[in-house]
Motif scaffolding. Structure first.
Motif, PDB file in Angstrom:
ATOM      1  N   ASN A 179     -10.192   2.525  -2.034  1.00 25.91           N
ATOM      2  CA  ASN A 179     -10.095   3.963  -2.293  1.00 25.91           C
ATOM      3  C   ASN A 179      -8.693   4.403  -2.704  1.00 25.91           C
ATOM      4  O   ASN A 179      -8.444   5.601  -2.847  1.00 25.91           O
ATOM      5  CB  ASN A 179     -10.537   4.745  -1.052  1.00 25.91           C
ATOM      6  CG  ASN A 179     -12.007   4.570  -0.739  1.00 25.91           C
ATOM      7  OD1 ASN A 179     -12.866   5.219  -1.327  1.00 25.91           O
ATOM      8  ND2 ASN A 179     -12.307   3.657   0.189  1.00 25.91           N
ATOM      9  N   LYS A 180      -7.799   3.416  -2.871  1.00 26.01           N
ATOM     10  CA  LYS A 180      -6.423   3.698  -3.315  1.00 26.01           C
ATOM     11  C   LYS A 180      -5.769   4.785  -2.449  1.00 26.01           C
ATOM     12  O   LYS A 180      -5.221   5.773  -2.953  1.00 26.01           O
ATOM     13  CB  LYS A 180      -6.416   4.135  -4.784  1.00 26.01           C
ATOM     14  CG  LYS A 180      -7.039   3.126  -5.748  1.00 26.01           C
ATOM     15  CD  LYS A 180      -6.196   1.878  -5.847  1.00 26.01           C
ATOM     16  CE  LYS A 180      -6.682   0.956  -6.959  1.00 26.01           C
ATOM     17  NZ  LYS A 180      -8.029   0.378  -6.706  1.00 26.01           N
ATOM     18  N   VAL A 226       0.836  -1.198   0.000  1.00 26.31           N
ATOM     19  CA  VAL A 226       0.000   0.000   0.000  1.00 26.31           C
ATOM     20  C   VAL A 226       0.872   1.249   0.000  1.00 26.31           C
ATOM     21  O   VAL A 226       0.616   2.219  -0.725  1.00 26.31           O
ATOM     22  CB  VAL A 226      -0.945  -0.006   1.222  1.00 26.31           C
ATOM     23  CG1 VAL A 226      -1.631   1.355   1.374  1.00 26.31           C
ATOM     24  CG2 VAL A 226      -1.987  -1.109   1.082  1.00 26.31           C
ATOM     25  N   GLY A 227       1.920   1.234   0.830  1.00 24.87           N
ATOM     26  CA  GLY A 227       2.804   2.390   0.906  1.00 24.87           C
ATOM     27  C   GLY A 227       3.492   2.695  -0.417  1.00 24.87           C
ATOM     28  O   GLY A 227       3.766   3.862  -0.718  1.00 24.87           O
ATOM     29  N   HIS A 228       3.760   1.665  -1.209  1.00 26.90           N
ATOM     30  CA  HIS A 228       4.402   1.854  -2.513  1.00 26.90           C
ATOM     31  C   HIS A 228       3.378   1.981  -3.637  1.00 26.90           C
ATOM     32  O   HIS A 228       3.757   2.023  -4.823  1.00 26.90           O
ATOM     33  CB  HIS A 228       5.340   0.685  -2.802  1.00 26.90           C
ATOM     34  CG  HIS A 228       6.581   0.673  -1.958  1.00 26.90           C
ATOM     35  ND1 HIS A 228       6.669   0.006  -0.755  1.00 26.90           N
ATOM     36  CD2 HIS A 228       7.780   1.291  -2.133  1.00 26.90           C
ATOM     37  CE1 HIS A 228       7.874   0.177  -0.233  1.00 26.90           C
ATOM     38  NE2 HIS A 228       8.568   0.966  -1.048  1.00 26.90           N
ATOM     39  N   GLU A 229       2.093   2.022  -3.281  1.00 26.48           N
ATOM     40  CA  GLU A 229       1.003   2.154  -4.242  1.00 26.48           C
ATOM     41  C   GLU A 229       1.022   1.046  -5.295  1.00 26.48           C
ATOM     42  O   GLU A 229       0.678   1.266  -6.468  1.00 26.48           O
ATOM     43  CB  GLU A 229       1.036   3.532  -4.905  1.00 26.48           C
ATOM     44  CG  GLU A 229       0.831   4.676  -3.915  1.00 26.48           C
ATOM     45  CD  GLU A 229       0.694   6.025  -4.594  1.00 26.48           C
ATOM     46  OE1 GLU A 229       1.055   6.133  -5.787  1.00 26.48           O
ATOM     47  OE2 GLU A 229       0.229   6.969  -3.935  1.00 26.48           O
ATOM     48  N   SER A 230       1.401  -0.143  -4.867  1.00 23.41           N
ATOM     49  CA  SER A 230       1.358  -1.315  -5.752  1.00 23.41           C
ATOM     50  C   SER A 230      -0.017  -1.955  -5.587  1.00 23.41           C
ATOM     51  O   SER A 230      -0.176  -2.984  -4.907  1.00 23.41           O
ATOM     52  CB  SER A 230       2.477  -2.299  -5.396  1.00 23.41           C
ATOM     53  OG  SER A 230       3.745  -1.679  -5.484  1.00 23.41           O
ATOM     54  N   TRP A 231      -1.026  -1.372  -6.222  1.00 24.38           N
ATOM     55  CA  TRP A 231      -2.402  -1.723  -5.918  1.00 24.38           C
ATOM     56  C   TRP A 231      -2.803  -3.108  -6.432  1.00 24.38           C
ATOM     57  O   TRP A 231      -3.606  -3.793  -5.793  1.00 24.38           O
ATOM     58  CB  TRP A 231      -3.343  -0.660  -6.490  1.00 24.38           C
ATOM     59  CG  TRP A 231      -3.119   0.684  -5.862  1.00 24.38           C
ATOM     60  CD1 TRP A 231      -2.678   1.812  -6.480  1.00 24.38           C
ATOM     61  CD2 TRP A 231      -3.284   1.008  -4.491  1.00 24.38           C
ATOM     62  NE1 TRP A 231      -2.559   2.833  -5.576  1.00 24.38           N
ATOM     63  CE2 TRP A 231      -2.939   2.372  -4.332  1.00 24.38           C
ATOM     64  CE3 TRP A 231      -3.689   0.315  -3.355  1.00 24.38           C
ATOM     65  CZ2 TRP A 231      -2.980   3.045  -3.124  1.00 24.38           C
ATOM     66  CZ3 TRP A 231      -3.730   0.971  -2.138  1.00 24.38           C
ATOM     67  CH2 TRP A 231      -3.388   2.315  -2.031  1.00 24.38           C
ATOM     68  N   VAL A 265      -9.512  -3.052   3.597  1.00 26.53           N
ATOM     69  CA  VAL A 265     -10.402  -2.983   2.441  1.00 26.53           C
ATOM     70  C   VAL A 265     -10.655  -1.523   2.052  1.00 26.53           C
ATOM     71  O   VAL A 265     -10.636  -1.169   0.858  1.00 26.53           O
ATOM     72  CB  VAL A 265     -11.731  -3.707   2.736  1.00 26.53           C
ATOM     73  CG1 VAL A 265     -12.759  -3.422   1.639  1.00 26.53           C
ATOM     74  CG2 VAL A 265     -11.505  -5.201   2.878  1.00 26.53           C
ATOM     75  N   TYR A 266     -10.876  -0.669   3.036  1.00 30.85           N
ATOM     76  CA  TYR A 266     -11.144   0.744   2.767  1.00 30.85           C
ATOM     77  C   TYR A 266      -9.965   1.390   2.045  1.00 30.85           C
ATOM     78  O   TYR A 266     -10.150   2.129   1.066  1.00 30.85           O
ATOM     79  CB  TYR A 266     -11.421   1.475   4.078  1.00 30.85           C
ATOM     80  CG  TYR A 266     -11.712   2.949   3.920  1.00 30.85           C
ATOM     81  CD1 TYR A 266     -12.994   3.400   3.612  1.00 30.85           C
ATOM     82  CD2 TYR A 266     -10.697   3.895   4.065  1.00 30.85           C
ATOM     83  CE1 TYR A 266     -13.258   4.751   3.454  1.00 30.85           C
ATOM     84  CE2 TYR A 266     -10.953   5.250   3.915  1.00 30.85           C
ATOM     85  CZ  TYR A 266     -12.231   5.672   3.611  1.00 30.85           C
ATOM     86  OH  TYR A 266     -12.483   7.011   3.451  1.00 30.85           O
ATOM     87  N   ARG A 267      -8.758   1.107   2.494  1.00 30.94           N
ATOM     88  CA  ARG A 267      -7.579   1.687   1.853  1.00 30.94           C
ATOM     89  C   ARG A 267      -7.437   1.184   0.414  1.00 30.94           C
ATOM     90  O   ARG A 267      -7.139   1.963  -0.500  1.00 30.94           O
ATOM     91  CB  ARG A 267      -6.318   1.345   2.649  1.00 30.94           C
ATOM     92  CG  ARG A 267      -5.978   2.361   3.723  1.00 30.94           C
ATOM     93  CD  ARG A 267      -4.564   2.140   4.254  1.00 30.94           C
ATOM     94  NE  ARG A 267      -4.183   3.212   5.169  1.00 30.94           N
ATOM     95  CZ  ARG A 267      -3.614   4.344   4.807  1.00 30.94           C
ATOM     96  NH1 ARG A 267      -3.390   4.578   3.530  1.00 30.94           N
ATOM     97  NH2 ARG A 267      -3.284   5.258   5.708  1.00 30.94           N
ATOM     98  N   THR A 268      -7.633  -0.120   0.223  1.00 31.22           N
ATOM     99  CA  THR A 268      -7.428  -0.695  -1.099  1.00 31.22           C
ATOM    100  C   THR A 268      -8.480  -0.201  -2.089  1.00 31.22           C
ATOM    101  O   THR A 268      -8.158   0.177  -3.232  1.00 31.22           O
ATOM    102  CB  THR A 268      -7.471  -2.226  -1.011  1.00 31.22           C
ATOM    103  OG1 THR A 268      -6.531  -2.681  -0.035  1.00 31.22           O
ATOM    104  CG2 THR A 268      -7.129  -2.845  -2.353  1.00 31.22           C
ATOM    105  N   ARG A 272      -4.625   9.331   6.551  1.00 24.16           N
ATOM    106  CA  ARG A 272      -6.018   9.709   6.402  1.00 24.16           C
ATOM    107  C   ARG A 272      -6.575  10.229   7.709  1.00 24.16           C
ATOM    108  O   ARG A 272      -6.092   9.860   8.787  1.00 24.16           O
ATOM    109  CB  ARG A 272      -6.856   8.545   5.877  1.00 24.16           C
ATOM    110  CG  ARG A 272      -6.859   7.321   6.750  1.00 24.16           C
ATOM    111  CD  ARG A 272      -7.407   6.119   6.007  1.00 24.16           C
ATOM    112  NE  ARG A 272      -7.443   4.923   6.798  1.00 24.16           N
ATOM    113  CZ  ARG A 272      -8.527   4.461   7.432  1.00 24.16           C
ATOM    114  NH1 ARG A 272      -9.669   5.122   7.358  1.00 24.16           N
ATOM    115  NH2 ARG A 272      -8.482   3.359   8.132  1.00 24.16           N
ATOM    116  N   GLN A 273      -7.562  11.075   7.637  1.00 24.61           N
ATOM    117  CA  GLN A 273      -8.179  11.679   8.811  1.00 24.61           C
ATOM    118  C   GLN A 273      -9.067  10.664   9.506  1.00 24.61           C
ATOM    119  O   GLN A 273      -9.906  10.011   8.878  1.00 24.61           O
ATOM    120  CB  GLN A 273      -8.992  12.904   8.418  1.00 24.61           C
ATOM    121  CG  GLN A 273      -9.619  13.645   9.581  1.00 24.61           C
ATOM    122  CD  GLN A 273      -8.615  14.415  10.389  1.00 24.61           C
ATOM    123  OE1 GLN A 273      -7.818  15.175   9.836  1.00 24.61           O
ATOM    124  NE2 GLN A 273      -8.623  14.228  11.697  1.00 24.61           N
TER     125      GLN A 273
END
Length: 319
Positions: A308-309, A273-278, A303-306, A314-315
């Motif tokens: 919404n990319k 996720v940190g490297h945006e390798s979705w 799931v929410y992070r994935t 996040r707040q």
């Protein structure tokens, strides 16, 4: 003239001995008073220091780096309802809970700041220096989880509760002002600072992420070595409610009484996720979904992070 100095010398000796005895008695009385007043709240080294130097008991404070711990019982309102016809029983239950938790903190050189109903606030590294206090505080939190398991076995075995007690713990490290705070009539040894607010927020987030212990980025980065008996996982990068500065938050999962088979897979997922390798992250997420012991709350966050990319902080709206 011949002067007999025997009687004046004897009188001077008696006066000196009397003065010494009075001073000794006053010091002993003061030491006993300090011990009685603080033995249930402060660690033994702190009590000894106060006994040696009572002048520390005055208003004022100093700036120090502390590691702060917040502990709270989950679902306490529901538990209270079970004792609506027996308030005394609820008090007895809370006392039985607070006793081993307090003992664990004090055994690990911590200082009890205050009790807030079913909650505890404690800190390390004041006023007595505690080397490697971030790690020691985290190990104390791990030991608290073990002590809670023993307590639950006793409470359930005796029929005093049906469901086991569950707690959440948050820890944070930072500079605060610590000392005797209050009024001239009454004061407590306590602390003030922004690091305290973050520590309290982390305790609340432990429920949202489904893990027993959450630590802040400063605590994690201050380790001389990781705490023993547990796995550490990167949970998220967030801006907690009421704050503007983003922070990475980590979960501590004890080996005892908790499943840790998912920790390595989760850390790998967060790295993707940190490297945006979705694409790879979605594949890793599907693997996490098959793990029986993966916390449901943490899965929802993943799931929410994935979906919404979201690779950055996040707040958060949860306290």
């Amino acid at each position: 003239f011949l002067v007999d100095w025997t009687f004046p010398a004897l009188a001077l000796l008696i006066v000196a001995l009397h003065s010494f005895a009075n001073r000794f008695a006053r010091e002993m009385t003061l030491r006993l008073l300090i011990k009685r007043q603080f033995e249930h709240y402060l660690s033994p080294p702190l009590i000894q220091r106060l006994q040696q130097d009572p002048s520390l008991l005055k208003l004022g404070g100093e700036r120090r780096e502390l590691t702060l711990l917040f502990c709270d019982v989950r679902g306490f309102t529901t538990i209270s309802e079970q004792f609506k016809d027996s308030p005394e029983g609820l008090v007895e239950l809370i006392n039985e809970f607070l006793t081993p938790m307090t003992g664990t903190i004090l055994d690990n050189n911590g200082t009890i700041d205050k009790y807030m109903g079913d909650a505890i606030m404690a800190f390390w590294n004041a006023p007595v220096d505690v080397s490697n206090h971030p790690r020691i505080a985290c190990e104390a939190a791990i030991n608290m989880m073990s002590a809670l398991e023993v307590l639950n076995q006793d409470l359930i075995g005796s029929g005093r509760i049906v469901d086991p007690l569950k707690i959440g713990i948050g820890l944070n490290t930072g500079d605060v002002t610590v000392g005797n705070l209050g009024s001239e009539q009454r004061f407590d040894y306590s602390c003030l600072g922004d690091a305290i607010n973050l520590g309290a927020r982390l305790e609340g987030l432990s429920k949202a992420y489904g893990v027993p212990i959450i630590i802040g980025e400063a605590t994690h980065n201050s380790f001389d070595q990781p705490p023993g008996g547990a796995e550490i996982v990167l949970l998220d990068r967030v801006i907690v409610k009421g704050k503007t500065i983003p922070v990475a938050i980590y979960g501590i999962i004890p080996h005892e009484n908790f499943a840790t088979n998912w920790c390595a897979d989760h850390n790998a997922f967060m790295g993707l996720v940190g490297h945006e390798s979705w694409v790879e992250a979605e594949s890793a997420l599907e693997q996490l979904k098959t793990l029986e012991n993966y916390p449901v709350e943490l899965l929802e966050q993943a799931v929410y992070r994935t979906e919404n990319k979201i690779s950055q902080e996040r707040q958060m709206t949860t306290k």
